[in-house]
Scaffold this active site. Structure first.
Site, mmCIF file in Angstrom:
data_model
loop_
_atom_site.group_PDB
_atom_site.id
_atom_site.type_symbol
_atom_site.label_atom_id
_atom_site.label_comp_id
_atom_site.label_asym_id
_atom_site.label_seq_id
_atom_site.Cartn_x
_atom_site.Cartn_y
_atom_site.Cartn_z
ATOM 1 N N SER A 72 9.885 -84.568 -3.769
ATOM 2 C CA SER A 72 9.917 -86.007 -3.527
ATOM 3 C C SER A 72 10.561 -86.638 -4.734
ATOM 4 O O SER A 72 10.526 -86.083 -5.835
ATOM 5 C CB SER A 72 8.503 -86.569 -3.361
ATOM 6 O OG SER A 72 8.496 -87.987 -3.411
ATOM 7 N N TYR B 267 -0.226 -88.743 -6.810
ATOM 8 C CA TYR B 267 0.818 -88.096 -6.011
ATOM 9 C C TYR B 267 1.936 -87.618 -6.925
ATOM 10 O O TYR B 267 2.368 -86.460 -6.845
ATOM 11 C CB TYR B 267 1.350 -89.083 -4.976
ATOM 12 C CG TYR B 267 2.521 -88.573 -4.168
ATOM 13 C CD1 TYR B 267 2.332 -87.632 -3.162
ATOM 14 C CD2 TYR B 267 3.815 -89.041 -4.394
ATOM 15 C CE1 TYR B 267 3.408 -87.164 -2.414
ATOM 16 C CE2 TYR B 267 4.890 -88.578 -3.653
ATOM 17 C CZ TYR B 267 4.681 -87.643 -2.663
ATOM 18 O OH TYR B 267 5.745 -87.189 -1.925
#
Length: 270
Positions: free
Chosen positions: A134, A147
């Site tokens: 990501s 995250y």
């Protein structure tokens, strides 16, 4: 026929990767925590894949999957670590269980699976391991700290592991998507996720599947989708102190993008 495993195969990106690999003629092993989504994806493929139920937040499940790969599928050619989780919110507002889930699913499980399949790939002198990371593994923003912690860790692991295995003929890569049009993004758009997801173009699962195939083919350490979004992320990743003063402007741009996305999808905000 080459054999490939995809984790998180029941979700939007995982399903797209499975279909792309199926079109290439791979023999597929699909893993996810629920049977229904796996069966739905399997029904769209040209040949019946093997499906494995595995909750990557469970270390026992992960070990069982590793044992299956080592004993039943020692000839695995491609491993795609796609499964992931994101729960947006301030660190103080998340439960300890939610914090642990990020680290187990996004970081520990993919590392464990890569370690499980690496010895036999090394022995054969070929193979490819790809992880869906990501842009959150390049730049960390408020309400996504845990995250990003998990994805920063995964990026660091891939970088070092890539250097170890490249001379041995085994490819190790990471795919770095910007925002992707999946149910996860829909939830974030409507339930307080970061508006910064909507600054750049929202990609499709098929875009990420194409990036994954590129990583498998080339063994490139990092593949970005879109590449243009990576420029901003890598710039701020190099100068993180610049994020906070520029955040209000970035959020204003992102909120406009979020509203456009919601309107384009026909979502109700009531």
């Amino acid at each position: 026929m080459t054999k490939a495993l995809v984790t998180g195969a029941g979700g939007g990106i995982g399903a797209a990767i499975a279909r792309a690999l199926d079109k290439r003629g791979h023999s597929l092993i699909l893993a996810d925590r629920a049977a229904g989504p796996l069966d739905a994806v399997a029904a769209t493929l040209s040949s019946r894949p093997e499906t494995i139920l595995c909750d990557l937040s469970s270390r026992e499940d992960v070990e069982r999957l590793c044992m299956t790969l080592e004993t039943v599928h020692p000839d695995l050619d491609v491993l795609v670590n796609n499964a992931g989780i994101v729960v947006p919110g301030a660190v103080s507002g998340l439960t300890q269980e939610e914090l642990d889930l990020h680290l187990e699913i996004n970081l520990r499980a993919p590392i464990r699976l890569m370690r499980a399949v690496a010895p036999r790939m090394i022995a054969r002198g070929r193979g490819a391991m790809v992880a869906t990371v990501s842009l959150g593994g390049v730049i960390s923003l408020k309400d996504s700290a845990i995250y990003s912690a998990s994805k920063f860790g995964l990026r660091g692991f891939l970088c070092g592991f890539h250097q170890e295995l490249a001379p041995l003929g085994v490819k190790v890569s990471g795919v770095y998507p910007a925002a992707v049009d999946t149910p996860m993004l829909h939830h974030e758009a409507l339930h307080g996720g970061s508006v910064l997801n909507f600054i750049d173009k929202v990609m499709t699962p098929d875009d990420i599947a194409a990036a994954t195939l590129k990583a498998i083919d080339t063994g490139k350490l990092e593949v970005y989708s879109p590449w243009s979004a990576s420029l901003t992320a890598r710039f701020f990743g190099s100068f993180p102190w610049m994020i906070r003063p520029l955040l209000p402007l970035m959020e204003k741009i992102g909120e406009k993008g979020r509203q456009k996305f919601i309107a384009a999808k026909g979502f109700s905000t009531e």
